[in-house]
Design a protein around this motif. Sequence first.
Motif, mmCIF file in Angstrom:
data_model
loop_
_atom_site.group_PDB
_atom_site.id
_atom_site.type_symbol
_atom_site.label_atom_id
_atom_site.label_comp_id
_atom_site.label_asym_id
_atom_site.label_seq_id
_atom_site.Cartn_x
_atom_site.Cartn_y
_atom_site.Cartn_z
ATOM 1 N N ALA A 95 0.700 -1.214 0.016
ATOM 2 C CA ALA A 95 -0.031 -0.073 0.084
ATOM 3 C C ALA A 95 0.763 1.330 0.098
ATOM 4 C CB ALA A 95 -1.037 0.091 1.363
ATOM 5 N N GLN A 96 0.442 2.370 -0.961
ATOM 6 C CA GLN A 96 0.990 3.679 -0.674
ATOM 7 C C GLN A 96 0.384 4.578 0.089
ATOM 8 O OE1 GLN A 96 3.978 3.882 -2.486
ATOM 9 N NE2 GLN A 96 3.834 1.898 -2.869
ATOM 10 N N LEU A 97 0.910 5.061 1.307
ATOM 11 C CA LEU A 97 -0.084 5.930 2.114
ATOM 12 C C LEU A 97 0.671 7.265 1.889
ATOM 13 C CD1 LEU A 97 -0.194 3.876 5.173
ATOM 14 C CD2 LEU A 97 -1.650 3.946 3.376
ATOM 15 N N PHE A 98 -0.186 8.444 1.714
ATOM 16 C CA PHE A 98 0.378 9.702 1.655
ATOM 17 C C PHE A 98 0.582 10.437 2.988
ATOM 18 C CE2 PHE A 98 -2.205 9.099 -2.475
ATOM 19 C CZ PHE A 98 -1.166 8.635 -3.034
ATOM 20 N N ALA A 99 1.563 11.104 3.314
ATOM 21 C CA ALA A 99 1.980 11.745 4.556
ATOM 22 C C ALA A 99 2.535 13.082 4.576
ATOM 23 C CB ALA A 99 2.905 10.832 5.200
ATOM 24 N N ALA A 100 1.878 13.933 5.417
ATOM 25 C CA ALA A 100 2.404 15.056 5.297
ATOM 26 C C ALA A 100 3.679 15.296 5.852
ATOM 27 C CB ALA A 100 1.255 16.153 6.186
ATOM 28 N N CYS A 101 4.077 14.289 6.850
ATOM 29 C CA CYS A 101 5.658 14.349 7.403
ATOM 30 C C CYS A 101 5.813 12.663 7.420
ATOM 31 C CB CYS A 101 5.547 15.073 8.941
ATOM 32 S SG CYS A 101 7.094 14.810 9.619
ATOM 33 N N VAL A 102 6.528 12.219 6.665
ATOM 34 C CA VAL A 102 6.812 10.739 6.816
ATOM 35 C C VAL A 102 7.494 10.447 8.204
ATOM 36 C CG1 VAL A 102 8.502 9.202 5.768
ATOM 37 C CG2 VAL A 102 7.460 10.886 4.381
ATOM 38 N N GLN A 103 8.326 11.109 8.777
ATOM 39 C CA GLN A 103 8.922 10.849 10.367
ATOM 40 C C GLN A 103 7.853 10.472 11.224
ATOM 41 O OE1 GLN A 103 12.389 10.276 11.129
ATOM 42 N NE2 GLN A 103 11.205 9.163 12.502
ATOM 43 N N ASN A 104 6.863 11.695 11.363
ATOM 44 C CA ASN A 104 5.819 11.508 12.087
ATOM 45 C C ASN A 104 4.747 10.162 11.792
ATOM 46 O OD1 ASN A 104 6.678 13.767 13.449
ATOM 47 N ND2 ASN A 104 5.102 15.105 12.517
ATOM 48 N N ARG A 152 -12.718 11.404 2.974
ATOM 49 C CA ARG A 152 -12.136 10.056 3.326
ATOM 50 C C ARG A 152 -12.894 9.393 4.516
ATOM 51 N NH1 ARG A 152 -5.592 9.899 2.875
ATOM 52 N NH2 ARG A 152 -5.771 11.834 4.243
ATOM 53 N N LYS A 153 -13.162 10.212 5.672
ATOM 54 C CA LYS A 153 -13.748 9.938 6.703
ATOM 55 C C LYS A 153 -15.381 9.480 6.354
ATOM 56 C CE LYS A 153 -10.907 11.083 10.437
ATOM 57 N NZ LYS A 153 -10.759 11.728 11.709
ATOM 58 N N ARG A 154 -15.879 10.486 5.669
ATOM 59 C CA ARG A 154 -17.399 10.428 5.370
ATOM 60 C C ARG A 154 -17.812 9.343 4.526
ATOM 61 N NH1 ARG A 154 -17.594 15.034 2.938
ATOM 62 N NH2 ARG A 154 -17.801 14.201 0.741
ATOM 63 N N GLU A 155 -16.964 9.071 3.594
ATOM 64 C CA GLU A 155 -17.141 7.905 2.753
ATOM 65 C C GLU A 155 -16.520 6.505 3.014
ATOM 66 O OE1 GLU A 155 -19.391 8.001 0.251
ATOM 67 O OE2 GLU A 155 -19.697 10.211 0.540
ATOM 68 N N GLY A 156 -15.712 6.694 4.115
ATOM 69 C CA GLY A 156 -14.765 5.613 4.564
ATOM 70 C C GLY A 156 -13.959 5.155 3.538
ATOM 71 N N LEU A 157 -13.324 5.709 2.783
ATOM 72 C CA LEU A 157 -12.366 5.643 1.680
ATOM 73 C C LEU A 157 -10.984 4.619 2.271
ATOM 74 C CD1 LEU A 157 -12.617 8.557 -0.421
ATOM 75 C CD2 LEU A 157 -13.954 6.327 -0.576
ATOM 76 N N LEU A 158 -10.896 3.577 2.197
ATOM 77 C CA LEU A 158 -9.464 2.882 2.830
ATOM 78 C C LEU A 158 -8.396 2.960 1.917
ATOM 79 C CD1 LEU A 158 -11.389 -0.702 3.463
ATOM 80 C CD2 LEU A 158 -10.972 1.268 5.102
ATOM 81 N N SER A 159 -7.054 3.168 2.760
ATOM 82 C CA SER A 159 -6.075 3.352 2.006
ATOM 83 C C SER A 159 -5.293 1.839 1.931
ATOM 84 C CB SER A 159 -4.967 4.392 2.821
ATOM 85 O OG SER A 159 -5.758 5.761 2.979
ATOM 86 N N ALA A 160 -5.772 0.982 2.948
ATOM 87 C CA ALA A 160 -5.101 -0.344 2.955
ATOM 88 C C ALA A 160 -5.985 -1.188 3.347
ATOM 89 C CB ALA A 160 -3.578 -0.264 3.594
ATOM 90 N N SER A 161 -5.886 -2.516 3.373
ATOM 91 C CA SER A 161 -6.552 -3.476 4.123
ATOM 92 C C SER A 161 -5.430 -4.513 4.509
ATOM 93 C CB SER A 161 -7.580 -4.040 2.974
ATOM 94 O OG SER A 161 -8.755 -3.250 2.809
ATOM 95 N N ILE A 162 -5.483 -4.953 5.646
ATOM 96 C CA ILE A 162 -4.299 -5.969 6.147
ATOM 97 C C ILE A 162 -5.554 -6.905 6.847
ATOM 98 C CG2 ILE A 162 -2.649 -6.388 7.846
ATOM 99 C CD1 ILE A 162 -2.002 -3.244 7.613
ATOM 100 N N THR A 163 -5.073 -8.365 6.380
ATOM 101 C CA THR A 163 -5.814 -9.472 6.956
ATOM 102 C C THR A 163 -4.865 -10.042 7.816
ATOM 103 O OG1 THR A 163 -4.526 -10.949 4.995
ATOM 104 C CG2 THR A 163 -6.768 -9.989 4.657
#
Length: 215
Positions: A95-104, A152-163
């Motif tokens: 999964a590719q997650l977008f972050a405003a600060c990668v360290q945080n 994202r929160k309103r529509e529940g848009l997932l960035s990744a799914s982990i089983t």
Amino acid sequence: MPNIENLEKQAKQFLRWHRERYHPVAAQIRTTLPRFRGMGDVDILNSGFKLADAQELIARQQGFDSWQALISGADVMRETPNQTALSAVLNSIEAQLFAACVQNSSDFYTSKLGFTVAFAYGDPPFYGQVVRDSAKLNLRLVCEPVFAGDIRKREGLLSASITVANTVDLKQLFLEFQAAGVSFHQMLKTEPWGARTFVISDPDENLILFAGPAE
């Protein structure tokens, strides 16, 4: 006929990337060279990788069986339809997650969710990867809003799914995250189709689903 001099330079670049433990090159090695298939990034970067291997990688990317076949101008590889189908094996997805600060973001996944840092590029980092068991999440610096408003929160848009292997492990994981003070978008519940799931929200409001099999 491809320019052999340029391809030789490319082969040396792959060799240098491997020696420098540049993680993205591991995926290309795994995908292209049969003896590395099924190996993880760390195992590939820890294994022996010579100039001959890099040259074979280049040759196969060009459609030849070997480096010698490439430089001699041999016919490109020909495979039967069955062979082609068998060779196209998808090993994994990240999964590719977008972050405003990668360290945080990296600190959140390591301190709250039990991941470890696989690699990070830049100072401060602009790209990195965190892993836990077989789950891999890539963190990408993005300095502008990716989505407008709270869609994202309103529509529940997932960035990744982990089983997770079983429902017992899933519940333990949920309690682990709860004790760590993780923000939940959805608490642990049983879905209409029987699976057990919960969804966490990271500091950048990426929604990550954790799911286990039906009880």
